[in-house]
Design a protein around this motif. Sequence first.
Motif, PDB file in Angstrom:
ATOM      1  N   ALA A 182       2.041  18.160  -4.128  1.00 51.99           N
ATOM      2  CA  ALA A 182       2.194  17.228  -3.006  1.00 51.99           C
ATOM      3  C   ALA A 182       3.408  16.344  -3.254  1.00 51.99           C
ATOM      4  N   VAL A 183       4.363  16.386  -2.350  1.00 51.45           N
ATOM      5  CA  VAL A 183       5.580  15.580  -2.463  1.00 51.45           C
ATOM      6  C   VAL A 183       5.474  14.433  -1.460  1.00 51.45           C
ATOM      7  N   PRO A 184       5.402  13.189  -1.917  1.00 56.12           N
ATOM      8  CA  PRO A 184       5.232  12.054  -0.993  1.00 56.12           C
ATOM      9  C   PRO A 184       6.582  11.581  -0.454  1.00 56.12           C
ATOM     10  N   LEU A 185       6.542  10.490   0.269  1.00 61.70           N
ATOM     11  CA  LEU A 185       7.760   9.888   0.792  1.00 61.70           C
ATOM     12  C   LEU A 185       8.598   9.343  -0.352  1.00 61.70           C
ATOM     13  N   GLY A 186       9.893   9.659  -0.361  1.00 70.40           N
ATOM     14  CA  GLY A 186      10.768   9.186  -1.418  1.00 70.40           C
ATOM     15  C   GLY A 186      12.116   9.867  -1.351  1.00 70.40           C
ATOM     16  N   PRO A 187      13.111   9.364  -2.092  1.00 66.70           N
ATOM     17  CA  PRO A 187      14.479   9.880  -1.986  1.00 66.70           C
ATOM     18  C   PRO A 187      14.714  11.129  -2.826  1.00 66.70           C
TER      19      PRO A 187
ATOM     20  N   LEU B  25      -6.579  21.422  -4.216  1.00 68.52           N
ATOM     21  CA  LEU B  25      -6.365  20.136  -3.553  1.00 68.52           C
ATOM     22  C   LEU B  25      -5.277  19.387  -4.305  1.00 68.52           C
ATOM     23  N   ALA B  26      -4.322  18.853  -3.576  1.00 66.56           N
ATOM     24  CA  ALA B  26      -3.245  18.080  -4.196  1.00 66.56           C
ATOM     25  C   ALA B  26      -2.962  16.856  -3.349  1.00 66.56           C
ATOM     26  N   ALA B  27      -2.649  15.745  -4.021  1.00 64.65           N
ATOM     27  CA  ALA B  27      -2.317  14.499  -3.333  1.00 64.65           C
ATOM     28  C   ALA B  27      -1.444  13.657  -4.254  1.00 64.65           C
ATOM     29  N   THR B  28      -0.468  12.993  -3.676  1.00 64.70           N
ATOM     30  CA  THR B  28       0.424  12.117  -4.443  1.00 64.70           C
ATOM     31  C   THR B  28       0.746  10.891  -3.598  1.00 64.70           C
ATOM     32  N   GLU B  29       0.781   9.726  -4.262  1.00 66.61           N
ATOM     33  CA  GLU B  29       1.127   8.470  -3.606  1.00 66.61           C
ATOM     34  C   GLU B  29       2.511   8.011  -4.056  1.00 66.61           C
ATOM     35  N   SER B  30       3.210   7.320  -3.169  1.00 58.09           N
ATOM     36  CA  SER B  30       4.482   6.695  -3.535  1.00 58.09           C
ATOM     37  C   SER B  30       4.622   5.373  -2.801  1.00 58.09           C
TER      38      SER B  30
ATOM     39  N   SER C  22       0.846  -1.193   0.000  1.00 56.31           N
ATOM     40  CA  SER C  22       0.000   0.000   0.000  1.00 56.31           C
ATOM     41  C   SER C  22       0.879   1.240   0.000  1.00 56.31           C
ATOM     42  N   PRO C  23       0.518   2.260  -0.778  1.00 55.55           N
ATOM     43  CA  PRO C  23       1.382   3.434  -0.905  1.00 55.55           C
ATOM     44  C   PRO C  23       1.247   4.384   0.271  1.00 55.55           C
ATOM     45  N   ALA C  24       2.252   5.262   0.393  1.00 57.24           N
ATOM     46  CA  ALA C  24       2.179   6.378   1.336  1.00 57.24           C
ATOM     47  C   ALA C  24       1.560   7.563   0.609  1.00 57.24           C
ATOM     48  N   LEU C  25       0.627   8.233   1.259  1.00 57.63           N
ATOM     49  CA  LEU C  25      -0.109   9.330   0.645  1.00 57.63           C
ATOM     50  C   LEU C  25       0.239  10.641   1.331  1.00 57.63           C
ATOM     51  N   SER C  26       0.530  11.659   0.516  1.00 56.40           N
ATOM     52  CA  SER C  26       0.698  13.028   1.019  1.00 56.40           C
ATOM     53  C   SER C  26      -0.365  13.880   0.361  1.00 56.40           C
ATOM     54  N   ALA C  27      -1.151  14.615   1.166  1.00 59.00           N
ATOM     55  CA  ALA C  27      -2.263  15.384   0.610  1.00 59.00           C
ATOM     56  C   ALA C  27      -2.534  16.598   1.486  1.00 59.00           C
ATOM     57  N   ALA C  28      -3.017  17.652   0.839  1.00 58.16           N
ATOM     58  CA  ALA C  28      -3.453  18.851   1.550  1.00 58.16           C
ATOM     59  C   ALA C  28      -4.284  19.682   0.600  1.00 58.16           C
ATOM     60  N   GLY C  29      -5.120  20.549   1.178  1.00 58.60           N
ATOM     61  CA  GLY C  29      -5.958  21.415   0.368  1.00 58.60           C
ATOM     62  C   GLY C  29      -6.050  22.800   0.957  1.00 58.60           C
ATOM     63  N   SER C  30      -6.540  23.731   0.157  1.00 59.38           N
ATOM     64  CA  SER C  30      -6.650  25.108   0.617  1.00 59.38           C
ATOM     65  C   SER C  30      -7.776  25.293   1.628  1.00 59.38           C
TER      66      SER C  30
ATOM     67  N   ARG D 217      11.030  18.994   0.249  1.00 61.09           N
ATOM     68  CA  ARG D 217      11.010  18.009   1.328  1.00 61.09           C
ATOM     69  C   ARG D 217       9.954  16.938   1.070  1.00 61.09           C
ATOM     70  N   PRO D 218      10.252  15.673   1.378  1.00 63.99           N
ATOM     71  CA  PRO D 218       9.217  14.641   1.272  1.00 63.99           C
ATOM     72  C   PRO D 218       8.120  14.853   2.304  1.00 63.99           C
ATOM     73  N   ARG D 219       6.936  14.297   1.985  1.00 66.53           N
ATOM     74  CA  ARG D 219       5.767  14.396   2.850  1.00 66.53           C
ATOM     75  C   ARG D 219       5.410  15.849   3.157  1.00 66.53           C
ATOM     76  N   THR D 220       5.505  16.691   2.132  1.00 67.98           N
ATOM     77  CA  THR D 220       5.209  18.117   2.264  1.00 67.98           C
ATOM     78  C   THR D 220       4.413  18.565   1.037  1.00 67.98           C
ATOM     79  N   VAL D 221       3.476  19.460   1.253  1.00 67.68           N
ATOM     80  CA  VAL D 221       2.695  20.025   0.163  1.00 67.68           C
ATOM     81  C   VAL D 221       3.073  21.497   0.016  1.00 67.68           C
ATOM     82  N   TYR D 222       3.339  21.901  -1.235  1.00 75.05           N
ATOM     83  CA  TYR D 222       3.803  23.256  -1.518  1.00 75.05           C
ATOM     84  C   TYR D 222       2.798  24.004  -2.381  1.00 75.05           C
ATOM     85  N   SER D 223       2.752  25.324  -2.158  1.00 73.73           N
ATOM     86  CA  SER D 223       2.062  26.215  -3.082  1.00 73.73           C
ATOM     87  C   SER D 223       3.092  26.687  -4.107  1.00 73.73           C
TER      88      SER D 223
END
Length: 460
Positions: free
Chosen positions: A369-374, A126-131, A83-91, A416-422
């Motif tokens: 949305a930047v998920p967990l990753g190198p 709204l943004a979300a990305t899985e890794s 199962s992937p790791a999800l990073s998400a956030a919205g305005s 940065r991983p696990r961070t959402v940017y504008s």
Amino acid sequence: MSGTRAFRAAATGARLVTGAIVAGACVVAVVFGVTASWPSVEHKPASAEVTPLPGDTVLVCNGDFRAIGRDPANPFQMVTAGSPALSAAGSSGTADSTPLVADDLAEGGSAQRLVGEVEGREAPLLAATESISLAAEDLSGLAAAPCRPASQDSWIVGGSVQTGAEDLIVLTNPGVVPSTVTLVAHGSVRASRTVIVPAESQSAVPLTSLAAGSDLPMVHVTATGSPVRAVLQSSLTRTLDPAGVDLQDAVSAPQQHAVLPGVRLFETQGDSGDSTVVRLMSPDADAQAVVTVNALGSAAIAGTFDVPLTAGTPTELSLSALSPGEYTVRVDSDTPVLSAVRQQEGGGPRDDFAWVMPAPEIDDEVLAAVPLGPAPRLVLVNTADADVTVQVEPVTGGDPIDVDVAAGSSSSIEVRPRTVYSVKGSGPIHASVTMTDTGALAVWPLWPAAGTQQSITVYP
């Protein structure tokens, strides 16, 4: 009698002259009337400018990564590989999440539907990305993909049915009615297949069941009843060793001018001389495409390639003549074409690969949305004639970063991983997020936010 006749003749002549004068006057009056401006009566229909209320922002995620062939007694059975790791956030805060069942997974599984509700008359950003990172006996590498809206028409550009490839077209229906999905494979083998995806569910179709024997398959996905999200899940095995995994997003349509940021060329090893290739196809007509390659951070051209295209026939162009490094690839054509770049880290076991997709133009604020990753990086490309300044700021707080991108050039910054940017530029930009490490590659584009609702004229 002679006087009477003379009088009558004179009277008759007078009448004739008078009639001629009157007729001439009528002709002049008609001509003048035709050319002159006449008063008119105009009735304007009642009308009103109305701006429709926007709908909620709905994103569909890919969910569990699938493994196929783990049971020798049932080689077509699909099971969850992770199962992937999800990073998400919205305005407007945290989005509502609803699971979408994957009935075709033997042990069960699910994807997520994310909904950002309208506030006032504005749809939220709204943004979300899985890794997911895999290190199993049959699957190894990094895969990442953004959560995206469902669509009724899309294209899968990459994919392979060669020995060792296990590619799946994953179809997710977030709607409340079933979807009838037609898959049409283009390439050396042309075939089609129709599948039913039940409401609020997900299912997958092996690419080999549709395009077996095709050298460079591309698949057109159309849905009726309810739009679907189409994603290509890819995995590769060399001999008995896993050699990479990937999640490739679908594209909405062919383009005449495509920009693909975040392409990396690696040192070639062994038989991997064509480790970075551009795949192209013009679906509807013969075309002449020009592929231009620029090094990251430079407006100078590193390479230009002319590629003739035959309608409906995919082709590939190797970039192996270029030096190892980071690049932006541009594809310009006289008719809309499909394009993608496949990059391979190397030719050995436990390596990884990733498909780079075209990044659409962004001219307003978006969330990334930047998920967990190198080693994640944000790559920014400016194809305009004027310099652009891009402000990148974490939505949870932190100092914004201003990135200057020169005209016709590109730039990148660490994120940065696990961070959402504008992300907001002073002019139009194209952008992708990349992750790179030994045995781990992932690239995906940033997409514009849902379009603002335009006013329409209503006639009662």
